[in-house]
Motif scaffolding. Structure first.
Motif, PDB file in Angstrom:
ATOM      1  N   THR A  35      62.238  58.833  63.404  1.00  0.00           N
ATOM      2  CA  THR A  35      61.879  57.450  63.089  1.00  0.00           C
ATOM      3  C   THR A  35      60.616  57.078  63.875  1.00  0.00           C
ATOM      4  N   GLY A  36      60.236  55.815  63.822  1.00  0.00           N
ATOM      5  CA  GLY A  36      59.004  55.382  64.481  1.00  0.00           C
ATOM      6  C   GLY A  36      57.869  55.381  63.475  1.00  0.00           C
ATOM      7  N   SER A  37      56.709  54.901  63.904  1.00  0.00           N
ATOM      8  CA  SER A  37      55.589  54.798  62.970  1.00  0.00           C
ATOM      9  C   SER A  37      54.889  56.138  62.762  1.00  0.00           C
ATOM     10  N   SER A  38      54.987  57.046  63.723  1.00  0.00           N
ATOM     11  CA  SER A  38      54.218  58.302  63.637  1.00  0.00           C
ATOM     12  C   SER A  38      54.496  59.126  62.390  1.00  0.00           C
ATOM     13  N   PRO A  39      55.765  59.291  61.960  1.00  0.00           N
ATOM     14  CA  PRO A  39      56.002  60.139  60.781  1.00  0.00           C
ATOM     15  C   PRO A  39      55.796  59.437  59.432  1.00  0.00           C
ATOM     16  N   LEU A  65      67.139  62.282  64.485  1.00  0.00           N
ATOM     17  CA  LEU A  65      67.073  62.559  65.925  1.00  0.00           C
ATOM     18  C   LEU A  65      67.988  61.670  66.742  1.00  0.00           C
ATOM     19  N   ASP A  66      68.081  60.400  66.348  1.00  0.00           N
ATOM     20  CA  ASP A  66      68.692  59.444  67.274  1.00  0.00           C
ATOM     21  C   ASP A  66      69.136  58.189  66.534  1.00  0.00           C
ATOM     22  N   GLU A  67      69.824  57.318  67.246  1.00  0.00           N
ATOM     23  CA  GLU A  67      70.333  56.077  66.643  1.00  0.00           C
ATOM     24  C   GLU A  67      70.634  55.076  67.755  1.00  0.00           C
ATOM     25  N   ARG A  78      68.535  49.615  62.153  1.00  0.00           N
ATOM     26  CA  ARG A  78      69.425  50.746  62.379  1.00  0.00           C
ATOM     27  C   ARG A  78      68.700  51.971  61.829  1.00  0.00           C
ATOM     28  N   TYR A  79      68.587  53.032  62.618  1.00  0.00           N
ATOM     29  CA  TYR A  79      67.743  54.155  62.215  1.00  0.00           C
ATOM     30  C   TYR A  79      68.195  54.775  60.897  1.00  0.00           C
ATOM     31  N   ARG A  80      69.512  54.760  60.652  1.00  0.00           N
ATOM     32  CA  ARG A  80      70.005  55.299  59.384  1.00  0.00           C
ATOM     33  C   ARG A  80      69.401  54.509  58.215  1.00  0.00           C
ATOM     34  N   LEU A 130      58.707  65.175  64.959  1.00  0.00           N
ATOM     35  CA  LEU A 130      58.855  64.435  66.208  1.00  0.00           C
ATOM     36  C   LEU A 130      57.703  63.452  66.368  1.00  0.00           C
ATOM     37  N   GLY A 131      57.995  62.309  66.985  1.00  0.00           N
ATOM     38  CA  GLY A 131      56.958  61.461  67.554  1.00  0.00           C
ATOM     39  C   GLY A 131      57.041  61.617  69.062  1.00  0.00           C
ATOM     40  N   ILE A 132      56.321  60.774  69.776  1.00  0.00           N
ATOM     41  CA  ILE A 132      56.397  60.806  71.241  1.00  0.00           C
ATOM     42  C   ILE A 132      56.231  59.380  71.758  1.00  0.00           C
ATOM     43  N   GLY A 133      57.034  59.000  72.726  1.00  0.00           N
ATOM     44  CA  GLY A 133      56.906  57.679  73.324  1.00  0.00           C
ATOM     45  C   GLY A 133      55.748  57.630  74.312  1.00  0.00           C
ATOM     46  N   GLY A 136      56.329  59.629  77.255  1.00  0.00           N
ATOM     47  CA  GLY A 136      56.577  61.049  77.061  1.00  0.00           C
ATOM     48  C   GLY A 136      57.967  61.368  76.552  1.00  0.00           C
ATOM     49  N   HIS A 137      58.723  60.356  76.098  1.00  0.00           N
ATOM     50  CA  HIS A 137      60.047  60.695  75.567  1.00  0.00           C
ATOM     51  C   HIS A 137      59.941  61.256  74.156  1.00  0.00           C
ATOM     52  N   ILE A 138      60.862  62.131  73.816  1.00  0.00           N
ATOM     53  CA  ILE A 138      61.017  62.574  72.434  1.00  0.00           C
ATOM     54  C   ILE A 138      62.447  62.257  72.022  1.00  0.00           C
ATOM     55  N   ALA A 139      62.625  61.890  70.740  1.00  0.00           N
ATOM     56  CA  ALA A 139      63.854  61.220  70.298  1.00  0.00           C
ATOM     57  C   ALA A 139      64.044  60.059  71.283  1.00  0.00           C
ATOM     58  N   PHE A 140      65.191  59.942  71.917  1.00  0.00           N
ATOM     59  CA  PHE A 140      65.334  58.907  72.958  1.00  0.00           C
ATOM     60  C   PHE A 140      65.631  59.561  74.308  1.00  0.00           C
ATOM     61  N   ASN A 141      65.062  60.743  74.544  1.00  0.00           N
ATOM     62  CA  ASN A 141      65.225  61.408  75.837  1.00  0.00           C
ATOM     63  C   ASN A 141      64.209  60.822  76.803  1.00  0.00           C
ATOM     64  N   ASP A 163      58.266  48.643  73.908  1.00  0.00           N
ATOM     65  CA  ASP A 163      57.489  49.285  72.833  1.00  0.00           C
ATOM     66  C   ASP A 163      58.132  49.004  71.474  1.00  0.00           C
ATOM     67  N   ASN A 164      59.462  49.027  71.429  1.00  0.00           N
ATOM     68  CA  ASN A 164      60.166  48.899  70.148  1.00  0.00           C
ATOM     69  C   ASN A 164      60.499  47.455  69.786  1.00  0.00           C
ATOM     70  N   ALA A 165      60.227  46.513  70.686  1.00  0.00           N
ATOM     71  CA  ALA A 165      60.530  45.099  70.410  1.00  0.00           C
ATOM     72  C   ALA A 165      59.774  44.601  69.186  1.00  0.00           C
ATOM     73  N   ARG A 166      58.632  45.258  68.873  1.00  0.00           N
ATOM     74  CA  ARG A 166      57.856  44.824  67.696  1.00  0.00           C
ATOM     75  C   ARG A 166      58.669  44.940  66.412  1.00  0.00           C
ATOM     76  N   PHE A 167      59.649  45.834  66.420  1.00  0.00           N
ATOM     77  CA  PHE A 167      60.506  45.974  65.227  1.00  0.00           C
ATOM     78  C   PHE A 167      61.635  44.940  65.220  1.00  0.00           C
ATOM     79  N   GLY A 201      47.164  54.782  73.009  1.00  0.00           N
ATOM     80  CA  GLY A 201      48.370  54.546  73.802  1.00  0.00           C
ATOM     81  C   GLY A 201      49.189  55.803  74.033  1.00  0.00           C
ATOM     82  N   LYS A 202      48.971  56.823  73.202  1.00  0.00           N
ATOM     83  CA  LYS A 202      49.719  58.075  73.347  1.00  0.00           C
ATOM     84  C   LYS A 202      48.927  59.138  74.113  1.00  0.00           C
ATOM     85  N   ALA A 203      47.681  58.821  74.505  1.00  0.00           N
ATOM     86  CA  ALA A 203      46.788  59.854  75.051  1.00  0.00           C
ATOM     87  C   ALA A 203      47.346  60.505  76.319  1.00  0.00           C
TER      88      ALA A 203
END
Ligand SMILES: N[C@@H]1[C@@H](O)[C@H](O)[C@@H](COP(=O)(O)O)O[C@@H]1O
Length: 260
Positions: A35-39, A65-67, A78-80, A130-133, A136-141, A163-167, A201-203
């Motif tokens: 999920t996220g905007s990257s994919p 990846l996550d929920e 809800r990610y689903r 995958l995206g990346i937070g 540096g998180h992937i999924a919600f790790n 970061d996710n409050a925008r949603f 922001g991801k650099a």
């Protein structure tokens, strides 16, 4: 680890082409969805290839990846539901072919174990998006995650929730504190990892992922131990890469037959 630096829309096409190649060669392939905007550019391109070129997902299975924990079944974030909207409803997955961790289960620990079993029962994931937070998180790790972790409950960091409050209408209080997420070892079990990142922001996260020391403080760095990782980034996300010129030259000189 292969690093490809290209404009945003091209990144989506490259990832979609890799997925199309896999699915045409192996119609019952197992995909990992993020999920996220990257994919989103990848999903748009897959939907187009489905509609215009007959790319079929009829036998493909997919795992999320996550929920978030506790979001109502009909909550749009809800990610689903996000995955349903962004990709599943736009192609032809069979009913039940897309699975995700159950953030509404009474027994969350049991749901995590069941999810690991479900992935294992189909032989694992062939290609994981995958995206990346920004941290540096992937999924919600989140930072500090065990590099050997499996699907489990995690508490989101304030940074991720911001970061996710925008949603969630910009309201931090509406962002759940807990989630279920595939662990880093779960993700590492997939046979090909394709990570997308765009924007300045991801650099720093991308620099750490590709060139930093492997550390639980930048969870994505574990990908350096994976034999087949493709990192797709735009110029802004690549802006802190020390070897950016080398990655550009390498990709420019790559024979077409190699694919990603
Ligand atoms: N759980 C998701 C991650 O899977 C995603 O990689 C990250 C980045 O999202 P975006 O691609 O919108 O920047 O957001 C969330 O935290």
């Amino acid at each position: 680890m292969e690093v490809v630096i290209a404009p945003g829309p091209e990144l989506g096409r490259l990832a979609a082409a890799a997925i199309e190649k896999l699915v045409r060669e192996q119609p019952d392939a197992v995909l990992g969805l993020a999920t996220g905007s990257s994919p989103l550019a990848v999903y748009d391109e897959l939907a187009r290839r489905h509609a215009e070129h007959g790319l079929s997902f009829a036998r493909v299975r997919a795992f999320m990846l996550d929920e978030y924990v506790g979001l109502a079944a009909d909550h749009p974030e809800r990610y689903r539901n996000v995955i349903e909207k962004e990709i599943a409803s736009r192609v032809n997955f069979a009913p039940g072919a897309v699975q995700g961790p159950d953030g509404l289960a009474d027994d969350l620990v049991g749901a995590c174990a069941a999810y690991e079993d479900a992935i294992a029962s189909v032989g694992g994931v062939d290609l994981q998006l995958l995206g990346i937070g920004t941290d540096g998180h992937i999924a919600f790790n989140e930072p500090g995650s065990s590099l050997a972790s499996r699907t489990r409950i995690k508490t989101l960091t304030r940074q991720t929730r911001e970061d996710n409050a925008r949603f969630f209408g910009g309201d931090l209080d509406q962002v759940p504190q807990h989630c279920l997420t595939q662990g880093l070892a779960t993700i590492m079990s997939a046979r090909h990892l394709v990570l997308l990142a765009t924007g300045r922001g991801k650099a720093e996260a991308v620099h750490q992922l590709v060139e930093g020391p492997v550390s639980a403080m930048w969870p994505a760095t574990i990908l350096q131990h994976h034999p087949h990782v493709t990192v797709l980034v735009d110029d802004a996300a690549a802006s802190r890469l020390q070897l950016a010129d080398y990655y550009r030259e390498t990709f420019a000189a790559k024979p077409d037959w190699q694919g990603l």
